[in-house]
Design a protein around this motif. Sequence first.
Motif, PDB file in Angstrom:
ATOM      1  N   SER A  75       0.832  -1.208   0.000  1.00 18.16           N
ATOM      2  CA  SER A  75       0.000   0.000   0.000  1.00 18.16           C
ATOM      3  C   SER A  75       0.867   1.258   0.000  1.00 18.16           C
ATOM      4  O   SER A  75       0.534   2.252  -0.658  1.00 18.16           O
ATOM      5  N   LEU A  76       1.994   1.231   0.716  1.00 13.43           N
ATOM      6  CA  LEU A  76       2.922   2.368   0.701  1.00 13.43           C
ATOM      7  C   LEU A  76       3.522   2.565  -0.690  1.00 13.43           C
ATOM      8  O   LEU A  76       3.672   3.693  -1.167  1.00 13.43           O
ATOM      9  N   TYR A  77       3.872   1.452  -1.336  1.00 13.66           N
ATOM     10  CA  TYR A  77       4.443   1.517  -2.681  1.00 13.66           C
ATOM     11  C   TYR A  77       3.453   2.153  -3.656  1.00 13.66           C
ATOM     12  O   TYR A  77       3.816   3.011  -4.471  1.00 13.66           O
ATOM     13  N   LYS A  78       2.192   1.742  -3.568  1.00 10.28           N
ATOM     14  CA  LYS A  78       1.182   2.286  -4.474  1.00 10.28           C
ATOM     15  C   LYS A  78       0.902   3.753  -4.169  1.00 10.28           C
ATOM     16  O   LYS A  78       0.617   4.537  -5.073  1.00 10.28           O
ATOM     17  N   LEU A  79       0.963   4.133  -2.900  1.00  7.84           N
ATOM     18  CA  LEU A  79       0.773   5.539  -2.549  1.00  7.84           C
ATOM     19  C   LEU A  79       1.868   6.395  -3.168  1.00  7.84           C
ATOM     20  O   LEU A  79       1.590   7.420  -3.795  1.00  7.84           O
ATOM     21  N   TYR A  80       3.120   5.978  -2.983  1.00  9.24           N
ATOM     22  CA  TYR A  80       4.232   6.789  -3.493  1.00  9.24           C
ATOM     23  C   TYR A  80       4.183   6.865  -5.011  1.00  9.24           C
ATOM     24  O   TYR A  80       4.457   7.910  -5.599  1.00  9.24           O
ATOM     25  N   GLY A  81       3.846   5.766  -5.644  1.00 16.62           N
ATOM     26  CA  GLY A  81       3.509   5.795  -7.059  1.00 16.62           C
ATOM     27  C   GLY A  81       4.651   5.990  -8.024  1.00 16.62           C
ATOM     28  O   GLY A  81       4.428   6.383  -9.169  1.00 16.62           O
ATOM     29  N   LYS A  82       5.883   5.729  -7.584  1.00 10.22           N
ATOM     30  CA  LYS A  82       7.021   5.846  -8.493  1.00 10.22           C
ATOM     31  C   LYS A  82       7.823   4.558  -8.457  1.00 10.22           C
ATOM     32  O   LYS A  82       7.856   3.861  -7.452  1.00 10.22           O
ATOM     33  N   ARG A  83       8.466   4.254  -9.558  1.00  8.77           N
ATOM     34  CA  ARG A  83       9.224   3.018  -9.645  1.00  8.77           C
ATOM     35  C   ARG A  83      10.574   3.159  -8.947  1.00  8.77           C
ATOM     36  O   ARG A  83      10.936   4.206  -8.453  1.00  8.77           O
TER      37      ARG A  83
END
Length: 206
Positions: A149-157
């Motif tokens: 969920s944190l990865y999707k929030l930050y939204g950058k590769r």
Amino acid sequence: MNLQINNDCTVTLRPITEDESMLRSGLLLTTPELDELGSISHPAQRVEWLACRVAVQQLAEAQGMTYLGLEKDEFGKPHLIDSPWHVSLSHTIGWAAAVLHRVRPVGIDIEPIRDQFRRVVPRVLSEDEITHAAGDPNRLAVYWCAKESLYKLYGKRQLSFREHLHVEPFKDGAEQLIGHVRLPDHEEQLSVQCFRVGPGLLAVAF
């Protein structure tokens, strides 16, 4: 099922019971979305992809919005067209989830609790997190779901789950967690809500 996280954040979780034709009925899809759907060949993946968009459309309309579809930025993160609301999607076998936040970037993940989390521990968890998880499948699932969920929030590769995304130790059964994105030029503390639901766990970061 809808969950009101706070006054600005709403989640929907829905079982996937429809086939592709039923999901497409009444669903607004833009030309880029139709192209993306056309690139998905596996029937089950097409159904899950569509179910997520049905969930978003229903959630947006429940908030009184005119739903115009989704568009993706250069990193592949979805955004509502012509709306300031933030959105995130997730799916697993038999379930689709979506979240909308009025003012903040948001991320969502839904996961079953499964033994395979043990195999990804070395590349996902920090040493402190590994120590706290102690091999417990429920704790490992919480760490995995929260970090997704944190990865999707930050939204950058180019984010490392182990190096850049961190979740503070939590009590078993806790619903409110504290997460961090830590990069050389950026650090941010975030809230993560974690719930036991239908297929296993649902985490929402904001």
